[in-house]
Design a protein around this motif. Structure first.
Motif, PDB file in Angstrom:
ATOM      1  N   ILE A  94     -67.909  45.906  40.267  1.00 42.42           N
ATOM      2  CA  ILE A  94     -66.606  46.591  41.769  1.00 42.42           C
ATOM      3  C   ILE A  94     -65.645  47.269  42.131  1.00 42.42           C
ATOM      4  O   ILE A  94     -65.372  48.506  41.238  1.00 42.42           O
ATOM      5  CB  ILE A  94     -65.695  45.003  41.016  1.00 42.42           C
ATOM      6  N   GLU A  95     -65.500  47.432  43.227  1.00 38.35           N
ATOM      7  CA  GLU A  95     -64.162  48.427  44.023  1.00 38.35           C
ATOM      8  C   GLU A  95     -62.789  47.887  44.015  1.00 38.35           C
ATOM      9  O   GLU A  95     -63.157  46.752  45.291  1.00 38.35           O
ATOM     10  CB  GLU A  95     -65.123  49.627  45.020  1.00 38.35           C
ATOM     11  N   GLY A  96     -61.844  48.529  43.818  1.00 35.22           N
ATOM     12  CA  GLY A  96     -60.747  47.705  44.343  1.00 35.22           C
ATOM     13  C   GLY A  96     -60.274  46.089  43.594  1.00 35.22           C
ATOM     14  O   GLY A  96     -60.676  46.039  42.733  1.00 35.22           O
ATOM     15  N   LYS A  97     -60.054  45.038  44.082  1.00 37.43           N
ATOM     16  CA  LYS A  97     -59.509  44.503  44.444  1.00 37.43           C
ATOM     17  C   LYS A  97     -60.703  43.080  44.496  1.00 37.43           C
ATOM     18  O   LYS A  97     -61.844  43.240  45.479  1.00 37.43           O
ATOM     19  CB  LYS A  97     -58.447  43.926  45.359  1.00 37.43           C
ATOM     20  N   ALA A  98     -60.780  42.261  43.432  1.00 37.09           N
ATOM     21  CA  ALA A  98     -61.765  40.883  43.624  1.00 37.09           C
ATOM     22  C   ALA A  98     -60.930  39.834  43.672  1.00 37.09           C
ATOM     23  O   ALA A  98     -59.703  39.234  43.411  1.00 37.09           O
ATOM     24  CB  ALA A  98     -62.268  41.176  42.369  1.00 37.09           C
ATOM     25  N   LEU A  99     -61.311  38.166  44.208  1.00 37.07           N
ATOM     26  CA  LEU A  99     -61.271  37.576  44.232  1.00 37.07           C
ATOM     27  C   LEU A  99     -61.902  36.578  43.008  1.00 37.07           C
ATOM     28  O   LEU A  99     -63.262  36.395  43.249  1.00 37.07           O
ATOM     29  CB  LEU A  99     -61.300  36.644  45.632  1.00 37.07           C
ATOM     30  N   ARG A 143     -55.783  43.027  36.433  1.00 34.83           N
ATOM     31  CA  ARG A 143     -54.570  42.945  37.301  1.00 34.83           C
ATOM     32  C   ARG A 143     -55.106  43.190  39.495  1.00 34.83           C
ATOM     33  O   ARG A 143     -54.519  42.342  40.355  1.00 34.83           O
ATOM     34  CB  ARG A 143     -53.503  43.230  37.420  1.00 34.83           C
ATOM     35  N   ASN A 144     -56.746  44.263  39.461  1.00 35.31           N
ATOM     36  CA  ASN A 144     -56.538  44.221  41.153  1.00 35.31           C
ATOM     37  C   ASN A 144     -57.273  43.002  40.657  1.00 35.31           C
ATOM     38  O   ASN A 144     -58.032  42.400  42.032  1.00 35.31           O
ATOM     39  CB  ASN A 144     -58.149  44.847  40.733  1.00 35.31           C
ATOM     40  N   LEU A 145     -57.508  41.692  40.106  1.00 34.66           N
ATOM     41  CA  LEU A 145     -58.401  40.173  40.072  1.00 34.66           C
ATOM     42  C   LEU A 145     -57.425  39.648  40.374  1.00 34.66           C
ATOM     43  O   LEU A 145     -56.312  39.217  39.469  1.00 34.66           O
ATOM     44  CB  LEU A 145     -59.011  39.799  38.546  1.00 34.66           C
ATOM     45  N   VAL A 146     -57.524  38.666  41.481  1.00 37.32           N
ATOM     46  CA  VAL A 146     -56.791  37.349  41.724  1.00 37.32           C
ATOM     47  C   VAL A 146     -57.359  35.856  41.418  1.00 37.32           C
ATOM     48  O   VAL A 146     -58.547  35.850  42.024  1.00 37.32           O
ATOM     49  CB  VAL A 146     -56.364  37.337  43.272  1.00 37.32           C
ATOM     50  N   ALA A 147     -57.144  35.071  40.685  1.00 39.83           N
ATOM     51  CA  ALA A 147     -57.349  33.705  40.547  1.00 39.83           C
ATOM     52  C   ALA A 147     -57.178  32.975  41.203  1.00 39.83           C
ATOM     53  O   ALA A 147     -55.960  32.318  41.351  1.00 39.83           O
ATOM     54  CB  ALA A 147     -57.158  33.730  38.358  1.00 39.83           C
ATOM     55  N   LEU A 148     -57.671  32.538  41.767  1.00 39.60           N
ATOM     56  CA  LEU A 148     -57.234  31.496  43.305  1.00 39.60           C
ATOM     57  C   LEU A 148     -57.696  30.070  42.082  1.00 39.60           C
ATOM     58  O   LEU A 148     -59.155  29.400  42.438  1.00 39.60           O
ATOM     59  CB  LEU A 148     -58.019  31.303  43.863  1.00 39.60           C
ATOM     60  N   HIS A 149     -56.846  29.577  42.633  1.00 44.84           N
ATOM     61  CA  HIS A 149     -57.467  28.138  42.083  1.00 44.84           C
ATOM     62  C   HIS A 149     -57.007  26.754  43.240  1.00 44.84           C
ATOM     63  O   HIS A 149     -56.226  27.137  44.114  1.00 44.84           O
ATOM     64  CB  HIS A 149     -56.774  26.928  41.138  1.00 44.84           C
ATOM     65  N   VAL A 150     -58.547  26.390  43.731  1.00 42.85           N
ATOM     66  CA  VAL A 150     -57.776  26.064  45.044  1.00 42.85           C
ATOM     67  C   VAL A 150     -57.428  24.142  44.276  1.00 42.85           C
ATOM     68  O   VAL A 150     -59.068  23.622  43.906  1.00 42.85           O
ATOM     69  CB  VAL A 150     -58.901  25.516  45.978  1.00 42.85           C
ATOM     70  N   ILE A 175     -58.663  41.831  49.800  1.00 43.56           N
ATOM     71  CA  ILE A 175     -60.310  42.406  48.827  1.00 43.56           C
ATOM     72  C   ILE A 175     -60.890  41.515  50.277  1.00 43.56           C
ATOM     73  O   ILE A 175     -61.533  41.252  51.193  1.00 43.56           O
ATOM     74  CB  ILE A 175     -60.146  40.998  47.741  1.00 43.56           C
ATOM     75  N   ASP A 176     -62.472  42.346  49.687  1.00 38.98           N
ATOM     76  CA  ASP A 176     -63.842  42.186  49.337  1.00 38.98           C
ATOM     77  C   ASP A 176     -64.726  41.422  49.278  1.00 38.98           C
ATOM     78  O   ASP A 176     -66.193  41.364  49.315  1.00 38.98           O
ATOM     79  CB  ASP A 176     -64.311  42.846  50.560  1.00 38.98           C
ATOM     80  N   THR A 177     -64.542  41.187  47.677  1.00 38.34           N
ATOM     81  CA  THR A 177     -65.424  40.938  47.001  1.00 38.34           C
ATOM     82  C   THR A 177     -64.950  39.635  46.595  1.00 38.34           C
ATOM     83  O   THR A 177     -63.997  39.243  46.024  1.00 38.34           O
ATOM     84  CB  THR A 177     -65.857  41.907  45.345  1.00 38.34           C
ATOM     85  N   LEU A 178     -66.056  38.641  46.174  1.00 36.26           N
ATOM     86  CA  LEU A 178     -65.960  37.787  45.660  1.00 36.26           C
ATOM     87  C   LEU A 178     -66.904  37.253  44.170  1.00 36.26           C
ATOM     88  O   LEU A 178     -68.187  36.915  44.449  1.00 36.26           O
ATOM     89  CB  LEU A 178     -66.542  36.361  46.787  1.00 36.26           C
ATOM     90  N   ILE A 179     -66.116  36.714  43.496  1.00 30.57           N
ATOM     91  CA  ILE A 179     -67.138  36.553  41.777  1.00 30.57           C
ATOM     92  C   ILE A 179     -67.163  34.719  41.599  1.00 30.57           C
ATOM     93  O   ILE A 179     -65.701  34.289  42.179  1.00 30.57           O
ATOM     94  CB  ILE A 179     -65.837  36.645  40.676  1.00 30.57           C
ATOM     95  N   GLN A 180     -67.988  34.533  41.130  1.00 31.79           N
ATOM     96  CA  GLN A 180     -68.147  33.231  41.093  1.00 31.79           C
ATOM     97  C   GLN A 180     -68.746  32.753  39.617  1.00 31.79           C
ATOM     98  O   GLN A 180     -69.121  33.107  39.084  1.00 31.79           O
ATOM     99  CB  GLN A 180     -68.748  32.173  41.892  1.00 31.79           C
ATOM    100  N   GLY A 181     -68.640  31.850  38.984  1.00 28.32           N
ATOM    101  CA  GLY A 181     -68.756  31.257  37.668  1.00 28.32           C
ATOM    102  C   GLY A 181     -70.069  30.210  38.083  1.00 28.32           C
ATOM    103  O   GLY A 181     -70.764  29.650  37.051  1.00 28.32           O
ATOM    104  N   THR A 182     -70.992  31.109  38.739  1.00 31.34           N
ATOM    105  CA  THR A 182     -72.545  30.766  38.452  1.00 31.34           C
ATOM    106  C   THR A 182     -72.904  30.821  37.578  1.00 31.34           C
ATOM    107  O   THR A 182     -73.619  31.866  37.119  1.00 31.34           O
ATOM    108  CB  THR A 182     -73.041  31.164  40.191  1.00 31.34           C
ATOM    109  N   ILE A 183     -74.107  29.632  37.131  1.00 29.77           N
ATOM    110  CA  ILE A 183     -74.701  29.872  36.211  1.00 29.77           C
ATOM    111  C   ILE A 183     -76.350  29.174  36.017  1.00 29.77           C
ATOM    112  O   ILE A 183     -76.149  28.957  37.303  1.00 29.77           O
ATOM    113  CB  ILE A 183     -74.426  29.283  34.869  1.00 29.77           C
ATOM    114  N   ALA A 184     -76.727  29.252  35.270  1.00 30.68           N
ATOM    115  CA  ALA A 184     -78.618  29.487  35.553  1.00 30.68           C
ATOM    116  C   ALA A 184     -78.862  28.482  36.096  1.00 30.68           C
ATOM    117  O   ALA A 184     -79.446  27.696  37.365  1.00 30.68           O
ATOM    118  CB  ALA A 184     -79.823  29.733  34.386  1.00 30.68           C
ATOM    119  N   PRO A 185     -78.557  26.885  35.776  1.00 28.07           N
ATOM    120  CA  PRO A 185     -78.880  25.867  36.228  1.00 28.07           C
ATOM    121  C   PRO A 185     -78.452  25.692  37.442  1.00 28.07           C
ATOM    122  O   PRO A 185     -79.042  25.214  38.538  1.00 28.07           O
ATOM    123  CB  PRO A 185     -77.979  24.755  35.236  1.00 28.07           C
TER     124      PRO A 185
END
Length: 315
Positions: A19-24, A46-53, A120-130
């Motif tokens: 990850i370079e810079g900030k991430a969401l 703090r470069n991570l923004v945790a977004l709850h929708v 921000i240009d990076t999106l993190i997801q909690g995707t798991i194998a299933p």
């Protein structure tokens, strides 16, 4: 054997290098996304923004609880209320795969809007194998498109990072325990929320019904488990069926919906067996649902199907 401590150390180092810079991060408040958020927070702070929708499709008081949890954990939180957008997008939609893909794309559009505001240009997801196994690809059949996989638009503008992609739910829970996350044993909740617990078109009225029914199922099962009457299942909830049946409310004829109760035992979500809930617990659930929801629900049934042939959620 899975080594949670080693996984944490290796993943945090990999995230620092990736990850370079900030991430969401899309943070629903479930175990998967919360574990992913804590790992990335360890890597970039703090470069991570945790977004709850708040989609309007969450369980009773869920978004408020998630907000409190993420703030208590010290994450850099953004909160977006988007119920109107989701209900509008789902109007008239019946087919489950279409629902999931609409929800997945709308999530991403909201992520892109926040990412643009935050630079921000990076999106993190909690995707798991299933998630990606069931979503299918050229070699696998699509069982159901998980919104964070099959629902992703082809023109996604953000770089996607999925730190949990190759592990299963039992391993995610092990990582959560290693990180001392307080919701390590929290039951799974589908990304599309209550939309996939409403068979057919999603409306505000149906959402209110299934939200209350799910709340009752959770309360009664957890109460019984705490009293030692039964083991706590892997997952337990209610489903609203597009079927109305005749019933009696007071001394008058009623014509209301049918609610199905689902409880299943599993380890990794890939297979499971229906939970053998004591009849007295089912009786309390059915009585509370029909009393609480009045003429809107006239019948409660219990799903005794294993996975396979059924999936855990009905849609």
């Amino acid at each position: 054997m899975f080594d949670a401590q080693a996984f944490v150390e290796e993943t945090v180092q990999s995230l620092r290098e990736t990850i370079e810079g900030k991430a969401l991060i899309a943070c629903s408040g479930g175990v998967d996304s919360t574990v992913a958020a804590v790992l990335v927070d360890k890597a970039i702070g703090r470069n991570l923004v945790a977004l709850h929708v708040d989609t309007g499709l969450m369980r009773k008081n869920e978004s408020q609880h998630v907000k409190q949890l993420l703030e208590k954990m010290g994450l850099n939180l953004r909160f977006v209320e988007a119920g109107e957008r989701f209900f509008d997008a789902l109007k008239g939609v019946v087919e489950p795969e279409k629902k999931r893909k609409i929800i997945g794309e709308l999530f991403v559009r909201i992520f892109e809007e926040v990412a643009e505001e935050e630079g921000i240009d990076t999106l993190i997801q909690g995707t798991i194998a299933p998630d990606w196994i069931e979503s299918g690809d050229q070699l696998r059949d699509t069982i159901k498109s998980h919104h964070n996989v099959g629902g992703l638009p082809k023109d996604l503008k953000l770089k996607l990072v999925e730190p949990l992609r190759d592990i299963y739910k039992d391993e995610v829970r092990a990582v959560a325990r290693e990180l001392k996350i307080p919701i390590a044993e929290k039951q799974p909740f589908p990304g599309p929320g209550l939309a996939v617990r409403i068979i057919g078109e999603v409306t505000r009225e149906k959402t209110e019904i299934v939200r209350e029914a799910c709340h009752i199922v959770e309360e009664e099962i957890e109460k019984a488990a705490n009293a030692g009457v039964m083991e706590l299942p892997w997952q337990y909830f209610a489903v609203l069926l597009p079927v109305k049946t005749v019933g009696v409310h007071g001394d008058k004829r009623a014509y209301g919906y049918t609610v199905a109760v689902r409880a299943i035992d599993s380890i990794d979500a890939m297979s499971g067996a229906y939970s053998k809930i004591p009849h007295e617990v089912l009786d309390r659930i059915a009585t509370r649902i029909t009393n609480s929801l009045g003429e809107r629900v006239t019948r409660v049934v219990y799903d005794i199907t294993n996975k396979p042939p059924a999936t855990i959620e009905w849609e």
